[in-house]
Scaffold this motif. Structure first.
Motif, PDB file in Angstrom:
ATOM      1  N   ALA A 425       7.705  -5.868 -15.534  1.00 27.02           N
ATOM      2  CA  ALA A 425       7.764  -5.053 -16.753  1.00 27.02           C
ATOM      3  C   ALA A 425       6.374  -4.920 -17.382  1.00 27.02           C
ATOM      4  CB  ALA A 425       8.730  -5.676 -17.756  1.00 27.02           C
ATOM      5  N   LEU A 426       5.581  -6.011 -17.381  1.00 22.74           N
ATOM      6  CA  LEU A 426       4.225  -5.951 -17.936  1.00 22.74           C
ATOM      7  C   LEU A 426       3.351  -4.995 -17.132  1.00 22.74           C
ATOM      8  CD1 LEU A 426       3.360  -9.666 -18.828  1.00 22.74           C
ATOM      9  CD2 LEU A 426       3.727  -7.783 -20.408  1.00 22.74           C
ATOM     10  N   ILE A 427       3.463  -5.047 -15.808  1.00 27.02           N
ATOM     11  CA  ILE A 427       2.679  -4.143 -14.956  1.00 27.02           C
ATOM     12  C   ILE A 427       3.092  -2.697 -15.208  1.00 27.02           C
ATOM     13  CG2 ILE A 427       2.236  -3.473 -12.553  1.00 27.02           C
ATOM     14  CD1 ILE A 427       2.554  -6.494 -11.860  1.00 27.02           C
ATOM     15  N   LEU A 428       4.422  -2.477 -15.341  1.00 30.01           N
ATOM     16  CA  LEU A 428       4.893  -1.119 -15.659  1.00 30.01           C
ATOM     17  C   LEU A 428       4.366  -0.661 -17.018  1.00 30.01           C
ATOM     18  CD1 LEU A 428       8.639  -1.133 -14.455  1.00 30.01           C
ATOM     19  CD2 LEU A 428       6.677   0.009 -13.394  1.00 30.01           C
ATOM     20  N   ASN A 429       4.304  -1.604 -17.984  1.00 33.39           N
ATOM     21  CA  ASN A 429       3.745  -1.281 -19.309  1.00 33.39           C
ATOM     22  C   ASN A 429       2.358  -0.670 -19.178  1.00 33.39           C
ATOM     23  OD1 ASN A 429       5.766  -1.931 -21.038  1.00 33.39           O
ATOM     24  ND2 ASN A 429       4.934  -3.893 -21.667  1.00 33.39           N
ATOM     25  N   VAL A 430       1.481  -1.375 -18.474  1.00 29.46           N
ATOM     26  CA  VAL A 430       0.100  -0.921 -18.332  1.00 29.46           C
ATOM     27  C   VAL A 430       0.048   0.379 -17.542  1.00 29.46           C
ATOM     28  CG1 VAL A 430      -2.176  -1.518 -17.428  1.00 29.46           C
ATOM     29  CG2 VAL A 430      -0.769  -3.278 -18.496  1.00 29.46           C
ATOM     30  N   LEU A 431       0.846   0.474 -16.465  1.00 27.43           N
ATOM     31  CA  LEU A 431       0.871   1.692 -15.643  1.00 27.43           C
ATOM     32  C   LEU A 431       1.308   2.902 -16.465  1.00 27.43           C
ATOM     33  CD1 LEU A 431       0.740   3.000 -12.773  1.00 27.43           C
ATOM     34  CD2 LEU A 431       3.175   2.435 -12.556  1.00 27.43           C
ATOM     35  N   PHE A 432       2.435   2.765 -17.181  1.00 24.34           N
ATOM     36  CA  PHE A 432       2.939   3.876 -18.000  1.00 24.34           C
ATOM     37  C   PHE A 432       1.951   4.245 -19.106  1.00 24.34           C
ATOM     38  CE2 PHE A 432       7.675   2.685 -17.107  1.00 24.34           C
ATOM     39  CZ  PHE A 432       7.533   3.182 -15.815  1.00 24.34           C
ATOM     40  N   LEU A 433       1.320   3.219 -19.702  1.00 18.48           N
ATOM     41  CA  LEU A 433       0.391   3.478 -20.800  1.00 18.48           C
ATOM     42  C   LEU A 433      -0.831   4.255 -20.321  1.00 18.48           C
ATOM     43  CD1 LEU A 433      -0.444   3.181 -23.703  1.00 18.48           C
ATOM     44  CD2 LEU A 433      -1.211   0.858 -23.242  1.00 18.48           C
ATOM     45  N   LEU A 434      -1.405   3.852 -19.202  1.00 16.06           N
ATOM     46  CA  LEU A 434      -2.551   4.581 -18.649  1.00 16.06           C
ATOM     47  C   LEU A 434      -2.157   6.002 -18.258  1.00 16.06           C
ATOM     48  CD1 LEU A 434      -4.219   1.811 -16.440  1.00 16.06           C
ATOM     49  CD2 LEU A 434      -4.940   2.615 -18.694  1.00 16.06           C
ATOM     50  N   ALA A 435      -0.928   6.161 -17.747  1.00 15.66           N
ATOM     51  CA  ALA A 435      -0.453   7.496 -17.369  1.00 15.66           C
ATOM     52  C   ALA A 435      -0.312   8.400 -18.588  1.00 15.66           C
ATOM     53  CB  ALA A 435       0.885   7.385 -16.636  1.00 15.66           C
ATOM     54  N   VAL A 436       0.215   7.851 -19.681  1.00 17.70           N
ATOM     55  CA  VAL A 436       0.363   8.640 -20.910  1.00 17.70           C
ATOM     56  C   VAL A 436      -1.005   9.047 -21.450  1.00 17.70           C
ATOM     57  CG1 VAL A 436       1.056   8.488 -23.335  1.00 17.70           C
ATOM     58  CG2 VAL A 436       2.609   7.709 -21.550  1.00 17.70           C
ATOM     59  N   LEU A 437      -1.952   8.113 -21.451  1.00 19.29           N
ATOM     60  CA  LEU A 437      -3.308   8.428 -21.916  1.00 19.29           C
ATOM     61  C   LEU A 437      -3.930   9.525 -21.046  1.00 19.29           C
ATOM     62  CD1 LEU A 437      -4.709   4.845 -22.661  1.00 19.29           C
ATOM     63  CD2 LEU A 437      -3.920   6.547 -24.311  1.00 19.29           C
ATOM     64  N   SER A 438      -3.695   9.448 -19.734  1.00 22.87           N
ATOM     65  CA  SER A 438      -4.244  10.460 -18.826  1.00 22.87           C
ATOM     66  C   SER A 438      -3.570  11.807 -19.046  1.00 22.87           C
ATOM     67  CB  SER A 438      -4.062  10.003 -17.383  1.00 22.87           C
ATOM     68  OG  SER A 438      -4.480  11.006 -16.477  1.00 22.87           O
ATOM     69  N   LEU A 439      -2.248  11.811 -19.206  1.00 19.40           N
ATOM     70  CA  LEU A 439      -1.498  13.057 -19.352  1.00 19.40           C
ATOM     71  C   LEU A 439      -1.879  13.804 -20.623  1.00 19.40           C
ATOM     72  CD1 LEU A 439       0.785  14.878 -18.268  1.00 19.40           C
ATOM     73  CD2 LEU A 439       2.389  13.499 -19.592  1.00 19.40           C
TER      74      LEU A 439
END
Length: 862
Positions: A425-439
């Motif tokens: 879940a923590l890894i998904l947190n960082v992955l989703f967060l970076l994706a949102v910032l990129s999008l």
């Protein structure tokens, strides 16, 4: 497997795949062209503090724009009157320009001309007499138009210049009433870019007064005498020079500096030249400008093509002044003064003066883009060299990965299989967060990394809350399946309350914050929403899928402490005394900061912070002596051992910036040539903008406090909201006071750390309050309130220790390995986690206890 569960799994997998696609271009540059074109090609935007570049805030001198517009109109009027045979003398006054005529008839004709053809002018005063005169000024409509459009026109001119300069993804926006923010990521030559942006580029063609130039030695002697008598300072300006020489200059003349470059040595030569005040042509008559190579010395020059009107005027001027010199003046500096050999038709002119190719190219750019309608002042200049940016990225990543890995390992050891799920879940947190910032093309900055740290802390906390609930349910005798479901259900509102209160803080910071505070708020806001999804929705899918398959996971966690029975409330008086000392220290620090008496960073106090890299080790004492002898006051030096890195801080309360850093660089270059100091980053902030940054930071903090007080008053009781606010305020003041006591630098990065701390502390407090509320309902109002509070804190003690421990692991890694830029930031967080954990137990709960005078409150209302 039920269909609803399959859909949940498909949703998480789809989001994971989409997120991986969104961040892939940011981490792998070898993607094929078709992927970038048809799938996704945008990279994660890094802030200037991570990738290098410059952030400049310019203040447009609107009053000067009004003055320039009036000047131009009056000069045009003067020419028009001359063509009609009306002789007029012009004198500038604070009220406007006074025009004196030889007769009342001439005045009447002039008044008629102004009313018919010069709507931008108004007559504010008229006097009769032997020499009748009128005073003219800009009309209200014209003045209002210029005030409203000067900044917008300046912004467009600067945007055109930057576009031609060739910077990738520049940011050029208006800020406030008269400011322009320019961000140039990855710019290789910041000084050249700043000169290009800030150059007014007022171009004028004026005749040289050859008669006065024959007496140039006389004027040099006058200057020497004025210097000896103190009427001129050694660093005199052109305005100072004209003030002193005015009684000796012919009417209508002005002294200028003629700047050229020696072709053999490259040295800049500055000499005096006397010009007629009247401009024969101006820059608005230039159609285009290009760099050419040629002339007797085969060197770069700027070729000008004039507009049709400019060509006609230029042809007439050259025809009437053959044999005289025509000076080309750019921003009140003479660039060249060629002799007019013959009438020049066709509207072609050139500017030469020993330019380098870059100088000629930049001059052509500003002339093509047009002149700024008014001068601009640099009131903030933050430049991060590529070396410092790469170092920040490297150290930030290394420290973040080390801290993150430590947390992941701890969770697996302590919570076994459930810890592994939490890690995913923590890894998904960082992955989703970076994706949102990129999008959304948001920018990741150092304060943004702070937001990620807090998000990770909240992610761990959410899972720990759920796991500890599972443990409690197992201890009550529930089977594993029921314990898992109850763990999620009972922790749900606690997690929501903690996240919503932090989200309120983040939104307030986004709306009222500025610069790094806003970047922190964006990252934190996105992280909070994502963490709610992963902690409550995504992790539960794993348990649900295993349960459906008949493979209910075992819940066998390690245990730091068994069933503690500590009387926390017994220590409240001692803790109130300790907290009183910390708060008093914080208030003293706040007063000193407001007075400017603390160790303020340049972003809050104004001044210069410069980073220099040397090739060899150096001695601070020798550098301090050299800079002090050069007249630099308010000096602070710091070296970073093993890196040959020198930090120079100079506090100064000036509105504009630029001169101090150049002086520091010159002294280091001249006095320590063998060390080869290289400027790799700097922050220059004027006093006006530092005051504004302080004001906005304070407003953001106060608004966020008011927001979560209101939320907690609705969700719990007003007493709980006030107690949470007081505890959070206590934590901020305590860390601020400790930093002041240690004489550490107080900067916007520290304020960002304090806001991170506020979010962490608030989460901790809300979690304990939620358990107090639950126990009030479970045990009833007749149970002593002190007993309920002690029981609630003891029940949450394991969760508090684990959350603090995992958060400290990440922060400690940043403190040890994050580099000089992040060290104070990490220190503030270290102190903050300790103080925040203390306050949620020993400050917030006792305040609620005192509010209700030791009686257990009703939850239905006050």
């Amino acid at each position: 497997m039920p269909r609803y569960l399959k859909m949940k799994i498909a949703l998480v997998l789809a989001l994971t795949l989409i997120s991986a696609v969104l961040i892939l271009p940011s981490f792998y540059s070898g993607l094929p062209p078709w992927f970038k074109k048809y799938v996704y090609g945008a990279r994660l935007k890094l802030g200037l503090d991570l990738q290098g570049g410059m952030h400049v805030v310019l203040k447009v001198d609107v009053d000067k724009a009004l003055e320039n517009a009036l000047n131009a109109s009056v000069q045009d009027l003067r020419e028009a009157l001359g063509k009609r045979g009306i002789r007029v003398s012009v004198k500038e006054t604070p009220q406007g320009f006074v025009l004196s005529f030889r007769s009342a008839t001439d005045l009447a004709r002039a008044r008629d001309l102004i009313e018919r053809e010069y709507p931008e002018l108004k007559i504010v005063e008229e006097k009769s007499g032997a020499y009748p005169r009128i005073t003219v000024a800009l009309s209200e409509n014209r003045a209002r138009f210029i005030r409203e459009h000067a900044v917008e026109q300046s912004l467009e001119v600067i945007r055109n210049r930057v576009d031609q300069f060739g910077v990738t993804e520049p940011v050029i926006v208006r800020q406030g009433k008269d400011e322009i923010v320019v961000q140039l990521p990855g710019v290789k030559d910041p000084e050249r870019a700043l000169k290009l942006i800030g150059q007014t580029a007022q171009l004028e063609f004026k005749l040289v007064d050859e008669e006065a130039m024959r007496r140039i030695d006389f004027y040099y002697n006058l200057i020497d005498r004025a210097l000896k008598e103190g009427r001129l300072k050694p660093d005199y300006t052109r305005e100072d020079l004209n003030r002193v020489l005015k009684p000796y200059l012919p009417p209508g003349d002005e002294v200028y500096f003629w700047v050229t470059r020696d072709r053999d040595t490259g040295r800049i030569i500055k000499r005096l030249i006397i010009l007629k005040r009247r401009a024969l042509l101006t820059g608005d008559m230039v159609k285009t400008a290009h760099v050419r190579i040629g002339g007797p010395y085969n060197e770069p020059y700027v070729s000008l093509t004039l507009t049709s009107r400019g060509a006609r005027i230029f042809e007439r001027v050259t025809a009437e002044n053959v044999g005289r010199r025509l000076a080309i003046v750019l921003d009140n500096v003479v660039r060249s003064a060629p002799v007019i050999r013959e009438r020049i038709p066709g509207g072609q002119a050139q500017i030469s003066g020993g330019f380098t190719y870059e100088e000629a190219s930049d001059l052509a750019i500003v002339l093509r883009a047009g002149a700024l309608p008014a001068p601009v002042k640099v009131i903030q200049n933050i430049t991060v060299g590529p070396t410092l940016g790469r170092d920040s990225i490297h150290r930030g990543l290394v420290s973040g990965i080390l801290g993150g890995v430590a947390v992941l390992i701890f969770m697996i050891i302590y919570y076994r299989f459930s810890g592994f799920i939490a890690d995913v879940a923590l890894i998904l947190n960082v992955l989703f967060l970076l994706a949102v910032l990129s999008l959304f093309r948001a920018t990741l900055t150092l304060p943004g990394i702070a937001g990620i740290i807090l998000t990770m802390g909240m992610g761990v906390d959410s899972n720990v809350l759920i796991f500890e609930r599972m443990r409690e349910e197992l201890l009550l005798g529930r089977p594993p399946r029921a314990a898992i479901n109850a763990g999620y259900d009972r922790a749900f509102w606690t997690i929501v309350d903690a996240h919503v209160t932090t989200l309120i803080t983040a939104l307030a910071l986004f709306l009222f914050g500025t610069g790094p505070i806003k970047g922190f708020a964006v990252t934190l806001s996105a992280g909070i929403v994502i963490n709610l999804f992963t902690a409550i929705f995504a992790t539960r899918i794993v348990y649900d899928a295993l349960i459906v398959k008949g493979r209910t996971p075992k819940i066998n966690f390690l245990q730091i402490i068994g069933k503690p029975n500590i009387n926390f409330m017994k220590a409240r008086r001692f803790c109130f005394g300790l907290s009183g000392v910390l708060v008093a220290l914080g208030l003293i620090a706040f007063v000193q900061i407001s007075r400017g008496a603390a160790n303020l960073g340049v972003d809050l106090g104004g001044g210069v912070l410069a980073y220099y890299q040397a090739e060899k080790p150096f001695k601070l004492d020798a550098i301090r002596k050299a800079l002090s002898r050069a007249g630099i006051k308010g000096l602070q030096l710091q070296d970073v051992k093993g890196q040959n890195l020198l930090l120079v801080r100079v506090r100064e309360k000036t509105e504009t910036v630029g001169g101090t850093e150049k002086l520091i660089s010159r002294v280091l270059s001249e006095k320590f040539p063998d060390l080869h100091f290289k400027l790799i980053g700097k922050e220059e902030i004027g006093s006006a903008i530092s005051r504004e940054l302080k004001r906005k930071a304070i407003i953001a903090i106060l608004i966020s406090l008011a927001g979560f007080i209101l939320y907690l008053a609705i969700r719990f009781k007003l007493s709980f909201g006030v107690a949470a606010a007081v505890a959070t305020f206590h934590d901020v003041l305590a860390v601020l006071g400790l930093f002041y006591l240690m004489n550490r630098e107080i900067s916007l990065l520290l304020i960002t750390a304090l806001l991170t701390l506020a979010g962490y502390s608030l989460t901790d407090t809300v979690v304990i309050f939620d358990r107090i509320r639950e126990n009030i309902r479970k045990l009833g109002e007749r149970t002593p309130f002190e007993e309920i509070i002690n029981r609630s804190v003891n029940e949450m003690l394991a969760r508090t220790i684990i959350t603090s421990l995992t958060t400290l692991l990440v922060i400690l890694a940043i403190f040890l390995f994050g580099g000089v830029v992040l060290r104070d930031f990490a220190l503030a967080l270290l102190l903050g986690v300790i103080v925040g954990t203390y306050s949620s137990v020993f400050v917030a709960s006792p305040i609620v206890y005192l509010w209700h005078r030791g009686k257990t409150p009703r939850l239905g209302g006050e």
